[in-house]
Design a protein around this motif. Sequence first.
Motif, PDB file in Angstrom:
ATOM      1  N   GLY A 202       4.685   0.202  -8.875  1.00 45.33           N
ATOM      2  CA  GLY A 202       3.314  -0.063  -8.444  1.00 45.33           C
ATOM      3  C   GLY A 202       3.167  -0.131  -6.938  1.00 45.33           C
ATOM      4  N   THR A 203       4.097  -0.812  -6.283  1.00 47.43           N
ATOM      5  CA  THR A 203       4.010  -0.916  -4.820  1.00 47.43           C
ATOM      6  C   THR A 203       4.277   0.432  -4.157  1.00 47.43           C
ATOM      7  OG1 THR A 203       6.306  -1.710  -4.831  1.00 47.43           O
ATOM      8  CG2 THR A 203       4.560  -3.364  -4.639  1.00 47.43           C
ATOM      9  N   THR A 204       5.135   1.239  -4.772  1.00 46.38           N
ATOM     10  CA  THR A 204       5.367   2.584  -4.227  1.00 46.38           C
ATOM     11  C   THR A 204       4.112   3.435  -4.358  1.00 46.38           C
ATOM     12  OG1 THR A 204       7.703   2.424  -4.870  1.00 46.38           O
ATOM     13  CG2 THR A 204       6.870   4.617  -4.336  1.00 46.38           C
ATOM     14  N   GLY A 208       1.933   5.083  -1.458  1.00 46.53           N
ATOM     15  CA  GLY A 208       1.539   6.482  -1.511  1.00 46.53           C
ATOM     16  C   GLY A 208       0.043   6.653  -1.281  1.00 46.53           C
ATOM     17  N   GLY A 209      -0.754   5.744  -1.848  1.00 48.77           N
ATOM     18  CA  GLY A 209      -2.199   5.800  -1.655  1.00 48.77           C
ATOM     19  C   GLY A 209      -2.599   5.530  -0.223  1.00 48.77           C
ATOM     20  N   ILE A 210      -1.974   4.538   0.388  1.00 52.69           N
ATOM     21  CA  ILE A 210      -2.267   4.215   1.790  1.00 52.69           C
ATOM     22  C   ILE A 210      -1.898   5.402   2.688  1.00 52.69           C
ATOM     23  CG2 ILE A 210      -1.616   2.732   3.728  1.00 52.69           C
ATOM     24  CD1 ILE A 210      -1.215   0.459   1.683  1.00 52.69           C
ATOM     25  N   PHE A 381       3.106   9.245  -7.600  1.00 55.29           N
ATOM     26  CA  PHE A 381       2.604   8.160  -6.756  1.00 55.29           C
ATOM     27  C   PHE A 381       1.308   8.509  -6.012  1.00 55.29           C
ATOM     28  CE2 PHE A 381       7.298   7.496  -6.870  1.00 55.29           C
ATOM     29  CZ  PHE A 381       7.275   6.342  -7.638  1.00 55.29           C
ATOM     30  N   THR A 382       0.982   9.787  -5.901  1.00 54.98           N
ATOM     31  CA  THR A 382      -0.231  10.171  -5.155  1.00 54.98           C
ATOM     32  C   THR A 382      -1.229  10.957  -6.000  1.00 54.98           C
ATOM     33  OG1 THR A 382       0.817  12.207  -4.360  1.00 54.98           O
ATOM     34  CG2 THR A 382       1.028  10.238  -2.966  1.00 54.98           C
ATOM     35  N   VAL A 401      -9.174   1.639  -6.025  1.00 52.21           N
ATOM     36  CA  VAL A 401      -7.948   1.857  -6.807  1.00 52.21           C
ATOM     37  C   VAL A 401      -6.803   1.031  -6.241  1.00 52.21           C
ATOM     38  CG1 VAL A 401      -6.186   3.560  -7.426  1.00 52.21           C
ATOM     39  CG2 VAL A 401      -8.602   4.139  -7.622  1.00 52.21           C
ATOM     40  N   LEU A 402      -6.695   0.978  -4.923  1.00 53.02           N
ATOM     41  CA  LEU A 402      -5.648   0.167  -4.294  1.00 53.02           C
ATOM     42  C   LEU A 402      -5.827  -1.303  -4.653  1.00 53.02           C
ATOM     43  CD1 LEU A 402      -5.440   1.784  -0.728  1.00 53.02           C
ATOM     44  CD2 LEU A 402      -3.812   2.031  -2.610  1.00 53.02           C
TER      45      LEU A 402
END
Length: 501
Positions: A202-204, A208-210, A381-382, A401-402
């Motif tokens: 989840g943190t990865t 990836g979103g950031i 992840f993206t 989403v984040l």
Amino acid sequence: MKNLISRVNRNAKLFISTGILLVTALFIFFATGTFYNFIEDVSIWVREWFGVFYLWLGLACVLFLLAIAISKIGSLKLGNSPPEFNRGSWIAMLYSAGMGAGILLRSVQEPVFMFQNNPIQTGSSAEVIALEYTFYQWGFTAWAFYGVFALLVGYSIFIKNDHIRLGTSLNLFNRVKYLPGGIDILTILTTVLGLVAAVGLGTTQIEGGISHLLSKPTGDLWITLLLVFIICFIAFLSAWQGMHKGIKRISNWNIYLTFFLLAFVFVQSDMVLIFSNFVLATYHYIIDFIPLSIAYGNYNPGKEFLTDWTYYYWAFWLAWAPFTGIFIARISKGRTIREMILGVLIIPSLGTFFWFSVFGSSAFDLIDQWGSYNNEFGDVFTSLFIFLQNYPLSVIINLLVLILLIGFLVTSVDSAIYVLSMFSSEKNKEPKKKFRLIWALIIFIFSEAIVVLGNIKPTSNVLTAMQKFLIIGSLPFAFFTAVVIILLTGSLFKKTKDAER
């Protein structure tokens, strides 16, 4: 001195399990490459020899729960009081703890992968097959693993008024002096392993979103490590507040945001196509469930595919089964066994099916509009963030989403902290806060270690590392699950016959 010895004996499971986890974490930090190579070799051996066992065990769990639900046993009530939570909050907490961030991680990438690489050939369209197999990996079997342990624990603490310990929940184990404690330690270790896998993944995905929003390369280890700290700290604060003030509130907000995201994509997509795919894929999943579950004939995608996907999923659900099952039992107080089982098997599964139908069908439609596919949704992840770029207000929606990812991870971690603290408190269904602090720290340290492990090789990531680790770590618990089904069946039917007499 006697008081000190007595306290050490009472907390032996806590000392042993936290000691094993800390030593393993240190080994990962200081011998990362050696540890990665070890789990890579062992996981291949486990999948080669025990992969089929995972499949049959999943089918057995589903059939076992359905048999219990339709029998007289299903009418037994978990405790004598009315339900502690209303049905809406119950479903929200159930879903947040049981699936959470995983549906965001795989919402687009998995259906598209199945669409591009149809695992089975049944005569249906490629879109329906892709969704059907996705449903299979996220449906009844996953929730059956949770339901078996929810039934075991709920029966133990609300009907037998026993401790919150799997080792003493079955009468047979009471005849062996050290086996109950060993089972409890195994349960704790499996719980932490499954949880940190979710935190690492989840943190990865958040990282990836950031990175995607900032148009920078993904894979910044330090940002991911910082995110792990933030998630674990918020989860600790939530668990510290307790079931009603912390966990319940965040779970409800998760569901509100999930519904909003689902509706946002749904109303801007081909709704007729989505409903059609949802109904057809669900129908085929139900009628094909048994051959799918044993990989029979045309429903066998092959050993390589099963190894990369289904065996890993079954190991993941098994690793989540202890703490999710205990948590489900805890929030199901006051409901009948039948209501708990059917609620656990059906409601979250159908919700998950519709979720994947919306995102999967919309992604299929986008690929068709593009005319070609260059693996835009290939990165787990993206993929969701790239998908949402094709909709209005994409920056704002991706920020939501984040936030939702953080919320789901927090509810998974705070649920686990709470459940592990219940284990440490044994007799206390409202665990002491000192145990909540201890488990928050252990989960944080081990989660950081898993993130480091996933970055050991240029070709590896947290997902590949956890696939290997979970396949190994969940095997002992898979055997324990098989024993639970056999012994729990006898215990429940004996209880029903005694009541009739």
